[in-house]
Design a protein around this motif. Structure first.
Motif, PDB file in Angstrom:
ATOM      1  N   GLY A 103       0.813  -1.210   0.000  1.00 23.10           N
ATOM      2  CA  GLY A 103       0.000   0.000   0.000  1.00 23.10           C
ATOM      3  C   GLY A 103       0.851   1.267   0.000  1.00 23.10           C
ATOM      4  O   GLY A 103       2.029   1.246   0.321  1.00 23.10           O
ATOM      5  N   ARG A 104       0.191   2.352  -0.347  1.00 26.17           N
ATOM      6  CA  ARG A 104       0.885   3.642  -0.422  1.00 26.17           C
ATOM      7  C   ARG A 104       0.663   4.502   0.825  1.00 26.17           C
ATOM      8  O   ARG A 104       0.776   5.702   0.767  1.00 26.17           O
ATOM      9  CB  ARG A 104       0.369   4.429  -1.628  1.00 26.17           C
ATOM     10  CG  ARG A 104       0.692   3.828  -2.936  1.00 26.17           C
ATOM     11  CD  ARG A 104       0.106   4.709  -4.009  1.00 26.17           C
ATOM     12  NE  ARG A 104       0.545   4.343  -5.334  1.00 26.17           N
ATOM     13  CZ  ARG A 104       0.261   5.057  -6.408  1.00 26.17           C
ATOM     14  NH1 ARG A 104      -0.479   6.138  -6.296  1.00 26.17           N
ATOM     15  NH2 ARG A 104       0.682   4.679  -7.578  1.00 26.17           N
ATOM     16  N   THR A 105       0.349   3.911   1.918  1.00 28.93           N
ATOM     17  CA  THR A 105       0.045   4.665   3.120  1.00 28.93           C
ATOM     18  C   THR A 105       1.292   5.355   3.658  1.00 28.93           C
ATOM     19  O   THR A 105       2.333   4.742   3.822  1.00 28.93           O
ATOM     20  CB  THR A 105      -0.523   3.730   4.225  1.00 28.93           C
ATOM     21  OG1 THR A 105      -1.661   3.068   3.701  1.00 28.93           O
ATOM     22  CG2 THR A 105      -0.892   4.513   5.463  1.00 28.93           C
ATOM     23  N   THR A 106       1.153   6.636   3.917  1.00 26.34           N
ATOM     24  CA  THR A 106       2.217   7.401   4.540  1.00 26.34           C
ATOM     25  C   THR A 106       1.704   7.904   5.876  1.00 26.34           C
ATOM     26  O   THR A 106       0.662   8.549   5.937  1.00 26.34           O
ATOM     27  CB  THR A 106       2.626   8.599   3.650  1.00 26.34           C
ATOM     28  OG1 THR A 106       3.018   8.109   2.380  1.00 26.34           O
ATOM     29  CG2 THR A 106       3.748   9.379   4.296  1.00 26.34           C
ATOM     30  N   VAL A 107       2.415   7.594   6.933  1.00 20.18           N
ATOM     31  CA  VAL A 107       2.009   8.018   8.267  1.00 20.18           C
ATOM     32  C   VAL A 107       3.067   8.942   8.823  1.00 20.18           C
ATOM     33  O   VAL A 107       4.262   8.640   8.743  1.00 20.18           O
ATOM     34  CB  VAL A 107       1.832   6.795   9.203  1.00 20.18           C
ATOM     35  CG1 VAL A 107       1.473   7.237  10.599  1.00 20.18           C
ATOM     36  CG2 VAL A 107       0.800   5.839   8.630  1.00 20.18           C
ATOM     37  N   GLU A 108       2.627  10.059   9.351  1.00 19.15           N
ATOM     38  CA  GLU A 108       3.559  11.024   9.918  1.00 19.15           C
ATOM     39  C   GLU A 108       3.135  11.314  11.345  1.00 19.15           C
ATOM     40  O   GLU A 108       1.968  11.578  11.621  1.00 19.15           O
ATOM     41  CB  GLU A 108       3.526  12.301   9.086  1.00 19.15           C
ATOM     42  CG  GLU A 108       4.547  13.313   9.502  1.00 19.15           C
ATOM     43  CD  GLU A 108       4.569  14.509   8.555  1.00 19.15           C
ATOM     44  OE1 GLU A 108       4.712  15.628   9.048  1.00 19.15           O
ATOM     45  OE2 GLU A 108       4.446  14.298   7.343  1.00 19.15           O
ATOM     46  N   LEU A 109       4.089  11.244  12.259  1.00 21.60           N
ATOM     47  CA  LEU A 109       3.794  11.558  13.640  1.00 21.60           C
ATOM     48  C   LEU A 109       3.695  13.060  13.821  1.00 21.60           C
ATOM     49  O   LEU A 109       4.487  13.820  13.270  1.00 21.60           O
ATOM     50  CB  LEU A 109       4.880  11.000  14.562  1.00 21.60           C
ATOM     51  CG  LEU A 109       4.979   9.484  14.608  1.00 21.60           C
ATOM     52  CD1 LEU A 109       6.172   9.080  15.460  1.00 21.60           C
ATOM     53  CD2 LEU A 109       3.724   8.882  15.178  1.00 21.60           C
ATOM     54  N   ILE A 110       2.724  13.454  14.583  1.00 23.48           N
ATOM     55  CA  ILE A 110       2.539  14.903  14.811  1.00 23.48           C
ATOM     56  C   ILE A 110       3.067  15.251  16.192  1.00 23.48           C
ATOM     57  O   ILE A 110       2.891  14.589  17.148  1.00 23.48           O
ATOM     58  CB  ILE A 110       1.053  15.267  14.702  1.00 23.48           C
ATOM     59  CG1 ILE A 110       0.576  14.961  13.302  1.00 23.48           C
ATOM     60  CG2 ILE A 110       0.848  16.734  15.042  1.00 23.48           C
ATOM     61  CD1 ILE A 110      -0.894  15.164  13.084  1.00 23.48           C
TER      62      ILE A 110
END
Length: 160
Positions: free
Chosen positions: A153-160
Motif C-alpha cells: 500500500g501507499r500509506t504514509t504516516v507522519e507523527l505529529i
C-alpha cells in the motif's frame, strides 16, 4: 517581452552510460535529461552523481524483492510477469519513475541554495518552500513507484 536564458544540455550521446545492476534496466543520461527536462545547469558530473545515488537507493530497497524473483527464475525485471502499458512492462516503467524521481529530488535539494531572487519581502522563503515542496513531491513519487513494484500500500504516516 521576456527573455529567459537556459543552459544548453550536453550533446546527445556525450554522457557515458551509468552501469546498473544487470537485473535492472539500463538508465540513459540522455533519456533521463529529456524525461526530467534537465538543461545544462545540471552538469554531466552532477547528474552522474545523482543517478548513481538513485540507483543505489532504489536497487537497495528492491534487493529482497529482486532476490526472491531471481530465485523463482526470472532473469530480469522485465521478465517478471505484470501488466503492460504502452508496450512496456509496468514494473520497468515504475522502476524508471522511482529512479528519475530520486534524481529530481536530489537535484532540487542540491540547487535550493542558489539564490536568484531578491531577499526582500520574504521572497527567498517562498522560493525555498516551493523547492522543498517539489523535492517532497519527487520523493513521494519515488516511494509510490517502489511500493507499486513491491505490491504494498501507499500509506504514509507522519507523527505529529
Amino acid at each position: 517581452m521576456s527573455f529567459v536564458a537556459t543552459a544548453k544540455p550536453p550533446v546527445v550521446g556525450a554522457e557515458l552510460p551509468v552501469q546498473n545492476h544487470s537485473w535492472f534496466p539500463a538508465i540513459s543520461p540522455d533519456r533521463l535529461r529529456l524525461a526530467c527536462r534537465l538543461d545544462g545547469t545540471v552538469t554531466p558530473d552532477r547528474l552522474r552523481l545523482a543517478l548513481v545515488a538513485a540507483l543505489r537507493s532504489v536497487n537497495g530497497e528492491l534487493r529482497a524483492w529482486r532476490d526472491a524473483h531471481q530465485a523463482m527464475g526470472y532473469a530480469s525485471l522485465s521478465a517478471v510477469p505484470c501488466d503492460e502499458m504502452d508496450g512496456a512492462s509496468e514494473n520497468e516503467a515504475r522502476y524508471l519513475l522511482a529512479v528519475y524521481s530520486h534524481v529530481q529530488a536530489d537535484l532540487a535539494e542540491a540547487y535550493r541554495d542558489i539564490n536568484t531572487t531578491p531577499s526582500s519581502d520574504g521572497k527567498g522563503d517562498r522560493i525555498k518552500e516551493k523547492i522543498e515542496s517539489r523535492a517532497d513531491a519527487h520523493r513521494q513519487a519515488m516511494r509510490w513507484a517502489i511500493s507499486d513494484i513491491l505490491g504494498i500500500g501507499r500509506t504514509t504516516v507522519e507523527l505529529i
